[in-house]
Design an enzyme around this catalytic site. Sequence first.
Site, PDB file in Angstrom:
ATOM      1  N   GLU A  72       0.805  -1.221   0.000  1.00 16.38           N
ATOM      2  CA  GLU A  72       0.000   0.000   0.000  1.00 16.38           C
ATOM      3  C   GLU A  72       0.841   1.276   0.000  1.00 16.38           C
ATOM      4  OE1 GLU A  72      -1.478  -1.949   3.133  1.00 16.38           O
ATOM      5  OE2 GLU A  72      -2.492  -3.234   1.700  1.00 16.38           O
ATOM      6  N   CYS A  73       1.921   1.255  -0.771  1.00 12.59           N
ATOM      7  CA  CYS A  73       2.809   2.414  -0.907  1.00 12.59           C
ATOM      8  C   CYS A  73       3.372   2.887   0.431  1.00 12.59           C
ATOM      9  CB  CYS A  73       2.096   3.568  -1.621  1.00 12.59           C
ATOM     10  SG  CYS A  73       1.691   3.211  -3.338  1.00 12.59           S
ATOM     11  N   ASN A  74       3.489   1.981   1.383  1.00 14.61           N
ATOM     12  CA  ASN A  74       4.067   2.325   2.682  1.00 14.61           C
ATOM     13  C   ASN A  74       4.895   1.142   3.175  1.00 14.61           C
ATOM     14  OD1 ASN A  74       4.655   3.130   5.300  1.00 14.61           O
ATOM     15  ND2 ASN A  74       2.670   4.084   5.623  1.00 14.61           N
TER      16      ASN A  74
END
Length: 391
Positions: free
Chosen positions: A278-280
């Site tokens: 999730e882009c994290n």
Amino acid sequence: MREYALEAGGQFKAVNETFVEAWAAEEECGSNLLQLTGPDGAVRQLQGEQGPVYNLFAFPAEDNFAGVKYPLRWIQQIKSKSTDSAQWRVLVDAAAYVPTQPLDLSQVSPDFVALSFYKVFGYPTGLGALIVRVDAAEILRKTFWGGGAVSLATSSDDFHVLKCRPADKLEDGTVNFLDIIALKHGFAMIERLGGIRAIQSHVHALTDYLYNQLSNLRHSNGKPMLRIFGKHHYPTAKDVQGGILNFEVLRPNGSVFSYKTFEREAADAGFHVRTGAECNPGACYSYLGIEEHEIKSLAGKKEGCHDDVEFITVERSKTLPAGKPAALSSFDMLQLTSSTAVGLGHPAEVASQWIEVPLGSIRASLGYMSTWEDAYALVKFIDSNYKDRSK
């Protein structure tokens, strides 16, 4: 941002909430977060050639992985560490925060705030904003420029004069005015819904309901069906947890079900969820318990969240079953070392084993458009499709 800092000869340090809380509470001022050293290993002087050294503390008001909200009081605590030789500036990433919560800049004073209008309204895509305090704009140094940002320039010499207004000199080319004019309709819609505080109450109620329902789902053997990340279980959840349910689906034996399979099946049932890191990656791998060197071992094997690499095989300490003695017998050691790199002569009393750990999870995000029917349907979908399911 870290790449720009490194290119300019600076340093960066990734920190977690525990570290920041302790550091922010310290009374010592100045740049005590990093030891700035030169090529010879000696500690560098903090005083710059033409003024103070500037340090930037950047943090999300709400993280986009599990929806944990971080204290806005950090802003002033960190800025108060500034001295004549070392200035601290604060950037707040408000992209996940402002769609469902008010951010009053008359009460907190970050130097920079980044946000996404796409995440606030759902339209238009690719449009965001960087809010900059006037006194902070003065220290920004632009290394490139284009049409719209420059008032004078020559072709033969390295001469140019940027425009005076910060917004003008920081925006190159023609702004996306066809999408910008749509924003007034988004702000009007928020007002029609009762304002951002009404949205905040609505999303919190849905989040609380969904967490209570999902956390109580059980297989027939009594084992939980989900592992949920974040601070939903805190008594102060309304203050520290945003409208995100991030979770793993568990099989009856406790192993993790494929998040990619869940995503496909959820989409077929009409649900839009996000899966993967999730882009994290920082929060994701921290929650999943994956070490950085283990992630680095995937270089050249994994291309992103949409490839087929979903699990990583890692070595972990063997957890002894209940009732086992604290010291292992020779027979126990033979059994436990059959699938491990630890040899029989190893002094450890607990053997290791190879296990599969997922490289991502499942995220369900709630917003102003989410309904009680949506939340109820998601609970029923998970319960009916994954209870007692092993494959």
